[in-house]
Structure formats: C-alpha cells, structure tokens
Design a protein around this motif. Structure first.
Motif, mmCIF file in Angstrom:
data_model
loop_
_atom_site.group_PDB
_atom_site.id
_atom_site.type_symbol
_atom_site.label_atom_id
_atom_site.label_comp_id
_atom_site.label_asym_id
_atom_site.label_seq_id
_atom_site.Cartn_x
_atom_site.Cartn_y
_atom_site.Cartn_z
ATOM 1 N N ALA A 56 0.846 -1.195 0.000
ATOM 2 C CA ALA A 56 0.000 0.000 0.000
ATOM 3 C C ALA A 56 0.883 1.247 0.000
ATOM 4 O O ALA A 56 2.040 1.203 0.438
ATOM 5 N N ALA A 57 0.296 2.352 -0.484
ATOM 6 C CA ALA A 57 1.034 3.622 -0.549
ATOM 7 C C ALA A 57 0.068 4.786 -0.420
ATOM 8 O O ALA A 57 -1.102 4.682 -0.808
ATOM 9 N N GLN A 83 -6.572 -5.673 -0.159
ATOM 10 C CA GLN A 83 -7.705 -4.808 0.156
ATOM 11 C C GLN A 83 -8.602 -5.466 1.182
ATOM 12 O O GLN A 83 -8.747 -6.685 1.207
ATOM 13 N N GLY A 84 -9.166 -4.657 2.069
ATOM 14 C CA GLY A 84 -10.027 -5.165 3.130
ATOM 15 C C GLY A 84 -9.268 -5.539 4.394
ATOM 16 O O GLY A 84 -9.875 -5.989 5.364
ATOM 17 N N GLU A 85 -7.937 -5.338 4.394
ATOM 18 C CA GLU A 85 -7.131 -5.682 5.571
ATOM 19 C C GLU A 85 -6.858 -4.479 6.464
ATOM 20 O O GLU A 85 -6.122 -4.585 7.442
ATOM 21 N N GLY A 86 -7.411 -3.304 6.119
ATOM 22 C CA GLY A 86 -7.230 -2.115 6.937
ATOM 23 C C GLY A 86 -5.950 -1.349 6.657
ATOM 24 O O GLY A 86 -5.602 -0.430 7.414
ATOM 25 N N LEU A 87 -5.241 -1.691 5.588
ATOM 26 C CA LEU A 87 -3.973 -1.029 5.299
ATOM 27 C C LEU A 87 -4.164 0.426 4.875
ATOM 28 O O LEU A 87 -3.375 1.296 5.250
ATOM 29 N N THR A 176 9.505 1.321 9.909
ATOM 30 C CA THR A 176 9.085 0.896 11.231
ATOM 31 C C THR A 176 8.322 -0.401 11.071
ATOM 32 O O THR A 176 7.397 -0.484 10.258
ATOM 33 N N GLU A 177 8.705 -1.414 11.801
ATOM 34 C CA GLU A 177 7.985 -2.677 11.758
ATOM 35 C C GLU A 177 6.684 -2.499 12.520
ATOM 36 O O GLU A 177 6.675 -1.950 13.633
ATOM 37 N N ILE A 178 5.576 -2.925 11.919
ATOM 38 C CA ILE A 178 4.271 -2.755 12.558
ATOM 39 C C ILE A 178 3.476 -4.045 12.508
ATOM 40 O O ILE A 178 3.717 -4.911 11.671
ATOM 41 N N ASP A 179 2.531 -4.131 13.389
ATOM 42 C CA ASP A 179 1.535 -5.193 13.361
ATOM 43 C C ASP A 179 0.201 -4.494 13.144
ATOM 44 O O ASP A 179 -0.315 -3.875 14.074
ATOM 45 N N PRO A 180 -0.340 -4.527 11.910
ATOM 46 C CA PRO A 180 -1.584 -3.798 11.641
ATOM 47 C C PRO A 180 -2.730 -4.155 12.591
ATOM 48 O O PRO A 180 -3.540 -3.316 12.918
ATOM 49 N N ALA A 181 -2.771 -5.389 13.067
ATOM 50 C CA ALA A 181 -3.855 -5.805 13.954
ATOM 51 C C ALA A 181 -3.689 -5.225 15.347
ATOM 52 O O ALA A 181 -4.666 -4.895 16.006
ATOM 53 N N GLU A 182 -2.430 -5.112 15.808
ATOM 54 C CA GLU A 182 -2.194 -4.654 17.173
ATOM 55 C C GLU A 182 -1.777 -3.196 17.252
ATOM 56 O O GLU A 182 -1.836 -2.600 18.313
ATOM 57 N N GLY A 183 -1.305 -2.636 16.141
ATOM 58 C CA GLY A 183 -0.863 -1.249 16.140
ATOM 59 C C GLY A 183 0.492 -1.059 16.786
ATOM 60 O O GLY A 183 0.913 0.051 17.045
#
Length: 193
Positions: A56-57, A83-87, A176-183
């Motif tokens: 995503a961008a 798509q649909g994953e909240g990115l 930055t390493e992220i976990d989209p589910a946990e933030g």
C-alpha cells in the motif's frame, strides 16, 4: 509488515501500484494537474511493505486554497490482494498524525464521502477544484480547529512548500515494523523485515 517513508527509488514501484489500483487515464484527473512539476510532501508519503513487497502507498502534495496552504491527499492505493485488511486506514491515520505533528493545518482530497468521513473528512463548500471535478467529492479535514473556516476559492499548485524543516538533523530509520492488527511498532533499517 513495515511502514516506510517513500524514497526516490520507490517512485516507479509506487506508480505501478497506482496503475494497478486505478482506472486507465487516472493521470488525466484534475487533481493530477495540481501535482505536475510539484514535489510531493516527502515526510508524508508512506508505504507499507510485507517481506519487501509493496502492499500500500499514500502520497500528499502541497496546494493553495484561496492563497492559503493546504495538503492535497492522494492517491492512496492498496494492492488488490491486500484490500479489506485495513492497510489504507492505517496509512491514513499515520500520515494524518504526522501532518498534524509537522504543523500542517488543513488537508483536502477528492473522494467518496462515505469512506473518508470515518477519518473526519467532510464536504468543503466554496473550495473550487479545477474542472471537471464534482463539488460533492471535494472533502476537507481540519488538523487544527477552525483551519477551514473562511478558507474558500480556487485550488492552485503550490511549488516550493513541499517539505517541512526536519525536526532533528539526524535522519531516523526509514522503516518501522508494525503489526496492523495490534498497532505495535518497532523501528528497523530500510528494506529489512
């Protein structure tokens, strides 16, 4: 997943993602005329990568509305398989927080109100995008209370105000390493998982 600032060598990869996500002729839209020969706001152009693959961008551009500075958000693109994953929402929230921290006061875009209203965007009356833009799709968000009050007129290109001065002369990590589910986030060097 990694959240990265877009670098010049990412340009063609991001453009390919935009071509994949949007209809042919996307660059003929009025918003693209405002971007011609204008540098994007580098601190706000962000990417999400998963194991090195662009997922995503989001990009931002400086504009003026009735002579007042504003950010033009867009495009934001998410690879069809993600798509649909909240990115897209993650990029929106992160980039808007950064814009606020950098001292920008107002953001605008051309888009679907039902989608963007969840981030606080609302229709901008009296703000005129170059034709043929549907006025119902011209939306704005105040990063500072009252920032859109009495700001009306034509949206024009704003070369020369694309970047904010760096807050720290030492560059920080590009990703930055992220976990989209946990933030949660952990800083990593650019390009490493």
């Amino acid at each position: 997943m990694e959240l990265c600032e877009e670098r010049p060598d990412d340009w063609h990869e991001v453009e390919a993602l935009m071509d994949l996500c949007f209809a042919p002729g996307r660059t003929a839209l009025s918003s693209y005329r405002l971007r011609e020969d204008v540098e994007p706001v580098a601190d706000l152009c962000l990417l999400l990568r998963q194991r090195g693959t662009l997922r995503a961008a989001i990009r931002y551009w400086p504009v003026r509305v009735g002579g007042r500075p504003a950010l033009l958000l867009g495009p934001v693109a998410v690879h069809p398989t993600a798509q649909g994953e909240g990115l897209g929402g993650l990029l929106m929230r992160e980039s808007l927080a950064r814009a606020r921290a950098l001292g920008w006061q107002r953001v605008m875009l051309v888009g679907d109100a039902p989608y963007y209203s969840r981030f606080g965007f609302a229709r901008l009356d009296g703000v005129e995008m170059p034709p043929p833009t549907n006025p119902d799709r011209v939306l704005g968000l105040e990063l500072v209370p009252g920032a859109w009050v009495d700001v009306t007129g034509q949206v024009t290109r704003a070369p020369g105000i694309a970047t904010a001065p760096p807050a720290d002369p030492e560059p920080g990590p590009a990703c930055t390493e992220i976990d989209p589910a946990e933030g949660s986030a952990k800083e990593t060097p650019h390009g490493q998982a």
